[in-house]
Design a protein around this motif. Structure first.
Motif, PDB file in Angstrom:
ATOM      1  N   UNK A 100      28.287  41.809  71.164  1.00 28.36           N
ATOM      2  CA  UNK A 100      29.356  41.526  71.531  1.00 28.36           C
ATOM      3  C   UNK A 100      29.378  40.850  72.845  1.00 28.36           C
ATOM      4  N   UNK A 101      28.553  41.120  73.900  1.00 27.95           N
ATOM      5  CA  UNK A 101      28.632  40.560  74.995  1.00 27.95           C
ATOM      6  C   UNK A 101      28.170  39.116  74.787  1.00 27.95           C
ATOM      7  N   UNK A 102      27.075  38.759  74.362  1.00 24.60           N
ATOM      8  CA  UNK A 102      26.730  37.212  73.982  1.00 24.60           C
ATOM      9  C   UNK A 102      27.910  36.487  73.453  1.00 24.60           C
ATOM     10  N   UNK A 103      28.567  37.129  72.440  1.00 26.68           N
ATOM     11  CA  UNK A 103      29.711  36.296  71.620  1.00 26.68           C
ATOM     12  C   UNK A 103      30.662  36.323  72.662  1.00 26.68           C
ATOM     13  N   UNK A 104      31.197  37.195  73.551  1.00 30.57           N
ATOM     14  CA  UNK A 104      32.156  36.987  74.441  1.00 30.57           C
ATOM     15  C   UNK A 104      31.691  36.022  75.594  1.00 30.57           C
ATOM     16  N   UNK A 105      30.522  36.109  76.014  1.00 33.07           N
ATOM     17  CA  UNK A 105      30.217  34.874  77.076  1.00 33.07           C
ATOM     18  C   UNK A 105      29.989  33.535  76.381  1.00 33.07           C
ATOM     19  N   UNK A 106      29.727  33.185  75.175  1.00 36.57           N
ATOM     20  CA  UNK A 106      30.028  32.306  74.280  1.00 36.57           C
ATOM     21  C   UNK A 106      31.122  31.673  74.234  1.00 36.57           C
ATOM     22  N   UNK A 107      32.339  32.640  74.043  1.00 36.58           N
ATOM     23  CA  UNK A 107      33.701  32.209  73.972  1.00 36.58           C
ATOM     24  C   UNK A 107      33.966  31.529  75.511  1.00 36.58           C
TER      25      UNK A 107
ATOM     26  N   UNK B 241      31.085  57.550  67.334  1.00 38.13           N
ATOM     27  CA  UNK B 241      30.681  58.944  67.315  1.00 38.13           C
ATOM     28  C   UNK B 241      29.030  58.965  67.606  1.00 38.13           C
ATOM     29  N   UNK B 242      28.403  57.931  67.560  1.00 36.25           N
ATOM     30  CA  UNK B 242      26.896  57.759  67.899  1.00 36.25           C
ATOM     31  C   UNK B 242      26.682  57.433  69.307  1.00 36.25           C
ATOM     32  N   UNK B 243      27.545  57.048  69.903  1.00 35.84           N
ATOM     33  CA  UNK B 243      27.186  56.116  71.121  1.00 35.84           C
ATOM     34  C   UNK B 243      27.197  57.198  72.388  1.00 35.84           C
ATOM     35  N   UNK B 244      26.275  56.985  73.279  1.00 34.54           N
ATOM     36  CA  UNK B 244      26.265  57.951  74.560  1.00 34.54           C
ATOM     37  C   UNK B 244      27.360  57.247  75.604  1.00 34.54           C
ATOM     38  N   UNK B 245      27.718  58.048  76.469  1.00 37.30           N
ATOM     39  CA  UNK B 245      28.668  58.099  77.328  1.00 37.30           C
ATOM     40  C   UNK B 245      28.553  56.589  78.086  1.00 37.30           C
ATOM     41  N   UNK B 246      27.294  56.242  78.388  1.00 43.31           N
ATOM     42  CA  UNK B 246      27.123  54.988  79.258  1.00 43.31           C
ATOM     43  C   UNK B 246      27.404  53.870  78.122  1.00 43.31           C
ATOM     44  N   UNK B 247      27.323  53.874  76.837  1.00 43.08           N
ATOM     45  CA  UNK B 247      27.506  52.804  75.958  1.00 43.08           C
ATOM     46  C   UNK B 247      29.013  52.800  75.651  1.00 43.08           C
ATOM     47  N   UNK B 248      29.613  53.934  75.579  1.00 47.15           N
ATOM     48  CA  UNK B 248      31.056  53.479  75.667  1.00 47.15           C
ATOM     49  C   UNK B 248      31.817  52.986  76.759  1.00 47.15           C
ATOM     50  N   UNK B 249      31.093  53.395  78.038  1.00 54.29           N
ATOM     51  CA  UNK B 249      31.397  52.731  79.536  1.00 54.29           C
ATOM     52  C   UNK B 249      31.166  51.358  79.293  1.00 54.29           C
ATOM     53  N   UNK B 250      29.983  50.896  78.746  1.00 58.03           N
ATOM     54  CA  UNK B 250      29.788  49.568  78.608  1.00 58.03           C
ATOM     55  C   UNK B 250      30.903  48.647  77.692  1.00 58.03           C
TER      56      UNK B 250
ATOM     57  N   UNK C 277      39.624  51.590  85.968  1.00 55.62           N
ATOM     58  CA  UNK C 277      39.706  53.143  86.398  1.00 55.62           C
ATOM     59  C   UNK C 277      38.817  54.251  85.843  1.00 55.62           C
ATOM     60  N   UNK C 278      38.905  53.918  84.719  1.00 57.33           N
ATOM     61  CA  UNK C 278      38.090  54.887  83.846  1.00 57.33           C
ATOM     62  C   UNK C 278      36.639  54.441  83.865  1.00 57.33           C
ATOM     63  N   UNK C 279      36.284  53.469  83.853  1.00 63.91           N
ATOM     64  CA  UNK C 279      34.719  53.051  84.458  1.00 63.91           C
ATOM     65  C   UNK C 279      34.172  53.712  85.642  1.00 63.91           C
ATOM     66  N   UNK C 280      35.095  53.473  86.644  1.00 66.24           N
ATOM     67  CA  UNK C 280      34.619  54.077  87.847  1.00 66.24           C
ATOM     68  C   UNK C 280      34.509  55.319  88.320  1.00 66.24           C
TER      69      UNK C 280
ATOM     70  N   UNK D 191      27.751  54.312  86.580  1.00 62.57           N
ATOM     71  CA  UNK D 191      27.552  52.954  86.275  1.00 62.57           C
ATOM     72  C   UNK D 191      27.538  52.386  84.968  1.00 62.57           C
ATOM     73  N   UNK D 192      27.814  51.384  84.233  1.00 59.37           N
ATOM     74  CA  UNK D 192      27.529  51.221  82.742  1.00 59.37           C
ATOM     75  C   UNK D 192      26.139  50.714  82.778  1.00 59.37           C
ATOM     76  N   UNK D 193      25.659  50.986  81.654  1.00 63.09           N
ATOM     77  CA  UNK D 193      24.325  50.410  81.283  1.00 63.09           C
ATOM     78  C   UNK D 193      24.431  48.813  81.196  1.00 63.09           C
ATOM     79  N   UNK D 194      25.517  48.394  80.507  1.00 65.72           N
ATOM     80  CA  UNK D 194      25.539  46.981  80.453  1.00 65.72           C
ATOM     81  C   UNK D 194      26.478  46.581  81.555  1.00 65.72           C
TER      82      UNK D 194
END
Length: 175
Positions: free
Chosen positions: A1-8, A69-78, A119-122, A134-137
């Motif tokens: 998802x991040x690579x795709x967004x960066x390309x766009x 449902x399979x994501x960690x809190x850090x992945x959700x924040x990312x 604000x929800x990330x911080x 802090x998010x992983x990504x």
């Protein structure tokens, strides 16, 4: 998802840079000093970029719906951070080519949503777990550009103050 967004983002801002080379706000009539067909091409490409950006968000939301449902809190924040950057890019794309600060007034709702997500990330997930703040990504620039844009471009005073407050309390150093 991040690579795709960066390309766009790369494609969109490259196109904006090319279009800006033809733009002259002091010019009488049309501010573009290029053939009319080229102006239409730029406008059409801008619409296509917006459609691609929206398709990216739909794909991200679909991915999150099936795997959250399979994501960690850090992945959700990312993933929330990716949505912040989606809003940031959407605002920049929508307001590009405008020399009028009031153009950003059309995006007050997006500024509000972007700040709510930031604000929800911080906020810490648990008071004792400082590493979870802090998010992983980390998008190359993290939250600073979206918050800075909110502080400098959003003309709603409450959202502007909120953006400044989030910037002030940001727990990172850049550059």
């Amino acid at each position: 998802a991040s690579d795709s967004l960066l390309g766009l983002v790369y494609h969109m801002f490259h196109l904006q840079q090319v279009a800006h080379g033809y733009y002259d706000p002091a010019r009488e009539g049309s501010p573009y000093k290029c053939p009319e067909g080229l102006v239409m091409m730029f406008l059409t490409a801008r619409e296509q970029n917006r459609e691609q950006l929206d398709a990216w968000l739909i794909a991200l939301n679909r991915l999150l719906k099936t795997s959250s449902s399979n994501m960690s809190m850090r992945e959700l924040r990312a993933s929330v951070l990716l949505k912040v950057h989606y809003l940031f890019v959407a605002i920049m794309l929508g307001a590009s080519g405008a020399n009028d600060e009031t153009k950003f007034d059309n995006f007050t709702a997006e500024f509000g949503q972007m700040l709510k997500l930031a604000e929800s990330i911080l906020g810490p997930s648990t008071p004792s777990d400082e590493s979870a703040q802090k998010p992983v990504y980390v998008f190359d620039t993290n939250l600073i550009p979206p918050l800075y844009m909110g502080a400098t471009r959003c003309r709603d005073p409450q959202l502007r103050r909120k953006s400044l407050d989030l910037l002030w309390n940001l727990r990172s150093r850049e550059g």
